[in-house]
Enzyme design. Structure first.
Site, PDB file in Angstrom:
ATOM      1  CB  THR A 127     -27.017  29.593   0.288  1.00 11.99           C
ATOM      2  OG1 THR A 127     -26.241  29.810  -0.282  1.00 11.99           O
ATOM      3  CG2 THR A 127     -28.214  30.914  -0.869  1.00 11.99           C
ATOM      4  N   GLY A 335     -31.798   7.140 -27.094  1.00  7.30           N
ATOM      5  CA  GLY A 335     -33.239   7.847 -27.694  1.00  7.30           C
ATOM      6  C   GLY A 335     -34.102   8.435 -27.273  1.00  7.30           C
ATOM      7  CD  GLU A 359     -22.295  20.703  -1.269  1.00  3.54           C
ATOM      8  OE1 GLU A 359     -20.583  21.005  -0.821  1.00  3.54           O
ATOM      9  OE2 GLU A 359     -22.198  19.945  -1.156  1.00  3.54           O
TER      10      GLU A 359
HETATM   11  S1  MYA Z   1     -23.754  25.908   0.362  1.00  2.49           S
HETATM   12  C1  MYA Z   1     -23.951  27.085  -0.321  1.00  2.49           C
HETATM   13  C2  MYA Z   1     -22.601  26.827  -1.864  1.00  2.49           C
HETATM   14  N1  MYA Z   1     -22.107  28.736  -1.291  1.00  2.49           N
HETATM   15  C3  MYA Z   1     -20.489  28.804  -1.862  1.00  2.49           C
HETATM   16  O1  MYA Z   1     -19.739  27.507  -2.248  1.00  2.49           O
HETATM   17  C4  MYA Z   1     -20.753  29.751  -2.061  1.00  2.49           C
HETATM   18  C5  MYA Z   1     -19.809  29.887  -2.772  1.00  2.49           C
HETATM   19  N2  MYA Z   1     -18.590  30.915  -2.242  1.00  2.49           N
HETATM   20  C6  MYA Z   1     -17.743  31.004  -2.000  1.00  2.49           C
HETATM   21  O2  MYA Z   1     -17.548  29.816  -1.824  1.00  2.49           O
HETATM   22  C7  MYA Z   1     -17.006  31.926  -1.424  1.00  2.49           C
HETATM   23  O3  MYA Z   1     -17.766  32.782  -1.580  1.00  2.49           O
HETATM   24  C8  MYA Z   1     -15.456  32.255  -2.532  1.00  2.49           C
HETATM   25  C9  MYA Z   1     -14.523  33.871  -1.513  1.00  2.49           C
HETATM   26  C10 MYA Z   1     -14.465  31.016  -2.249  1.00  2.49           C
HETATM   27  C11 MYA Z   1     -15.460  32.900  -3.627  1.00  2.49           C
HETATM   28  N3  MYA Z   1     -11.124  26.781   3.205  1.00  2.49           N
HETATM   29  O4  MYA Z   1     -10.397  36.557  -0.204  1.00  2.49           O
HETATM   30  P1  MYA Z   1     -11.722  34.876  -0.250  1.00  2.49           P
HETATM   31  C12 MYA Z   1     -10.620  32.088   3.677  1.00  2.49           C
HETATM   32  C13 MYA Z   1     -10.172  27.825   4.753  1.00  2.49           C
HETATM   33  O5  MYA Z   1     -10.757  34.261  -1.603  1.00  2.49           O
HETATM   34  P2  MYA Z   1     -14.015  35.922  -1.526  1.00  2.49           P
HETATM   35  C14 MYA Z   1     -24.350  24.136  -0.166  1.00  2.49           C
HETATM   36  O6  MYA Z   1     -25.499  25.112  -2.016  1.00  2.49           O
HETATM   37  C15 MYA Z   1      -9.557  32.850   2.706  1.00  2.49           C
HETATM   38  O7  MYA Z   1      -8.129  32.479   2.332  1.00  2.49           O
HETATM   39  N4  MYA Z   1      -9.974  29.468   4.201  1.00  2.49           N
HETATM   40  O8  MYA Z   1     -12.673  35.778  -0.637  1.00  2.49           O
HETATM   41  C16 MYA Z   1     -25.326  23.629  -0.182  1.00  2.49           C
HETATM   42  C17 MYA Z   1      -9.940  33.952   3.069  1.00  2.49           C
HETATM   43  O9  MYA Z   1      -8.931  34.670   4.629  1.00  2.49           O
HETATM   44  P3  MYA Z   1      -8.357  35.323   4.606  1.00  2.49           P
HETATM   45  C18 MYA Z   1     -10.814  29.675   3.602  1.00  2.49           C
HETATM   46  O10 MYA Z   1     -13.177  36.635  -2.982  1.00  2.49           O
HETATM   47  C19 MYA Z   1     -25.810  23.120  -0.820  1.00  2.49           C
HETATM   48  C20 MYA Z   1     -10.856  34.334   3.649  1.00  2.49           C
HETATM   49  O11 MYA Z   1     -11.518  32.693   3.488  1.00  2.49           O
HETATM   50  C21 MYA Z   1     -11.510  28.904   2.026  1.00  2.49           C
HETATM   51  O12 MYA Z   1     -14.745  36.492  -1.351  1.00  2.49           O
HETATM   52  C22 MYA Z   1     -26.924  21.650  -0.528  1.00  2.49           C
HETATM   53  C23 MYA Z   1     -11.735  34.902   2.536  1.00  2.49           C
HETATM   54  O13 MYA Z   1     -11.608  34.545   1.542  1.00  2.49           O
HETATM   55  C24 MYA Z   1     -11.018  27.302   2.266  1.00  2.49           C
HETATM   56  N5  MYA Z   1     -11.430  26.920   1.624  1.00  2.49           N
HETATM   57  O14 MYA Z   1     -14.094  34.822  -1.626  1.00  2.49           O
HETATM   58  C25 MYA Z   1     -25.816  20.648  -0.822  1.00  2.49           C
HETATM   59  N6  MYA Z   1     -11.899  29.865   1.692  1.00  2.49           N
HETATM   60  O15 MYA Z   1      -8.443  36.418   4.730  1.00  2.49           O
HETATM   61  C26 MYA Z   1     -26.203  19.120  -0.711  1.00  2.49           C
HETATM   62  C27 MYA Z   1     -11.343  31.083   1.341  1.00  2.49           C
HETATM   63  O16 MYA Z   1      -7.562  35.409   6.334  1.00  2.49           O
HETATM   64  C28 MYA Z   1     -25.644  18.833  -1.510  1.00  2.49           C
HETATM   65  N7  MYA Z   1     -11.045  30.933   2.564  1.00  2.49           N
HETATM   66  O17 MYA Z   1      -6.792  35.795   3.666  1.00  2.49           O
HETATM   67  C29 MYA Z   1     -25.419  17.150  -0.850  1.00  2.49           C
HETATM   68  C30 MYA Z   1     -24.102  15.848  -1.777  1.00  2.49           C
HETATM   69  C31 MYA Z   1     -24.693  16.445  -3.458  1.00  2.49           C
HETATM   70  C32 MYA Z   1     -25.003  15.003  -4.035  1.00  2.49           C
HETATM   71  C33 MYA Z   1     -25.753  15.173  -5.122  1.00  2.49           C
HETATM   72  C34 MYA Z   1     -25.859  14.917  -6.046  1.00  2.49           C
HETATM   73  C35 MYA Z   1     -27.484  15.772  -6.720  1.00  2.49           C
END
Ligand code: MYA
Length: 380
Positions: A127, A335, A359
């Protein structure tokens, strides 16, 4: 409640985590929230018990429990303290996992082994100010200089950012987005002070600045220009673990709410006898059943090597919104006591909210699901 067939080893893991959560984590969860830090004794215990590498194979220093075991761990930790679940998740399921998913054998031996053994702590840095949901738009640059890469840029909202030893970090090269393992002790690496947050206050969320940080070529995660794929695949797994932590917290809140409803008397009756309360308890339990089903079904599929991008986005969506619903009901049933710091309910309520944001926001999860639905003409 749930008839998922856990193995004997997974059941034993659950018992071990449950004991630790009951005896050591729960009693300190309120202090973690107030002090805005996780005590070193808790981190050491997580390490001693092998929880910091539970998912990874033994050859890489882990306990070999895979994704189902990791979800069991996060579910139980989520029952006690969501700050600690966040610390464990950022370290294991995204920080270290990016190396497991995309790294060379040498990189795994050098970094994943000490991370899985808990000797070092990891973070995951994607990020930036212009690259939140639009993660492709990151501006941190990596330029080749001899056999090294020189990194410049700024990352923000990095979980474990100020306490990590190693960061799986994504930067732009001429070929595209590329992952690098950056050691936080490298010259030019600076982490800012932790952010002041509404919830998960024990989790250290910090900005990172890179000023001419020189990283050897062998620290590249996978191929030059292929880092976006590594980041997205890593987040697929991360979203599953997040769902498991939400599940644990929701179960805890239902248990607390049920006990309270049976004890609390109004109009000469326990409030559990009133339909208004019963309906909330029923809706909470129903959400939890959905959450539990989707978490373990998807974790098992992932462990079998199936593609789960759509499903893990669904897990994240269902579980984060499920926990918010359950937490809201828990406050209502309790409450005034639900609003008071005397009970853990208000902490869970605050800690819950971030799950719809990090995430990948829930809007992004719906986008991921919808794209896949449209591509495949519906269900798969
Ligand atoms: S880390 C930061 C979090 N940020 C995100 O999650 C970013 C969100 N954005 C996106 O996911 C992407 O930008 C999107 C891309 C999906 C919107 N596997 O055409 P596209 C390929 C394989 O869909 P866009 C944080 O917060 C796709 O086929 N390939 O792109 C941590 C394509 O390839 P090609 C994949 O329209 C915090 C290319 O990529 C996948 O721009 C810490 C582009 O894709 C995939 N999955 O959309 C947290 N996805 O060009 C710790 C895409 O060959 C927490 N592609 O067709 C831990 C535990 C929690 C416990 C919690 C308790 C409170």
């Amino acid at each position: 409640m749930f008839d998922f067939e856990f193995t004997e080893e997974q059941k034993m893991l659950r018992e071990t985590v449950r004991d630790f959560v009951k005896s050591e984590l729960k009693p300190r969860a309120s202090e973690i929230d107030r002090q805005e830090t996780i005590p070193v004794e808790i981190i050491n215990k997580l390490k001693e018990l092998g929880f910091l590498g539970v998912a990874f194979p033994a050859e890489y220093g882990g306990s070999g429990f895979g994704e189902v075991g990791y979800c069991v761990l996060q579910e139980e930790i989520g029952r006690g303290c969501l700050s600690t679940a966040t610390f464990v998740g950022a370290h294991q399921s995204i920080g270290s996992n990016a190396i497991f998913i995309g790294g060379s054998e040498e990189l795994k031996k050098k970094y994943l082994v000490p991370l899985a053994e808990g000797k070092k702590i990891a973070a995951f840095a994607l990020t930036e100010v212009l690259a939140g949901s639009d993660s492709f738009n990151l501006r941190t640059r990596a330029e080749q200089d001899g056999t090294d890469w020189v990194l410049n840029g700024e990352k923000m909202w990095i979980t474990n950012g100020s306490i990590a030893d190693v960061v799986s970090l994504f930067a732009r090269t001429e070929r595209g987005i590329t992952g690098f393992v950056v050691e936080t002790g490298m010259k030019g690496f600076h982490a800012g002070p932790p952010e002041k947050k509404m919830g998960i206050r024990g989790s250290a969320t910090a900005p990172i600045t890179l000023e001419n940080v020189r990283v050897p070529a062998e620290n590249m995660i996978g191929q030059d220009g292929r880092g976006f794929l590594v980041a997205m695949k890593t987040l697929d797994a991360g979203r599953l673990g997040l769902g498991a932590a939400c599940l644990g917290a929701a179960k805890e809140l239902l248990e607390l709410s049920t006990k309270y409803a049976k004890e609390r008397r109004q109009f000469d009756s326990a409030i559990a006898n009133f339909e208004a309360i019963q309906w909330m308890l029923a809706d909470m339990a129903t959400r939890i059943y959905c959450m539990e089903s989707i978490v373990y079904r998807t974790a098992a599929a992932y462990q079998e090597g199936k593609a789960i991008s759509r499903q893990s986005a669904m897990v994240k969506l269902v579980c984060s919104e499920g926990l918010d619903f359950v937490a809201d009901c828990a406050v209502q049933i309790h409450g005034g006591m639900g609003y008071s710091r005397e009970m853990p309910i208000e902490r869970f309520y605050r800690d819950s909210r971030i799950n719809r944001i990090f995430e990948g926001t829930n809007e992004i999860q719906r986008l991921v699901i919808a794209k896949d639905v449209i591509k495949k003409n519906g269900l798969t």
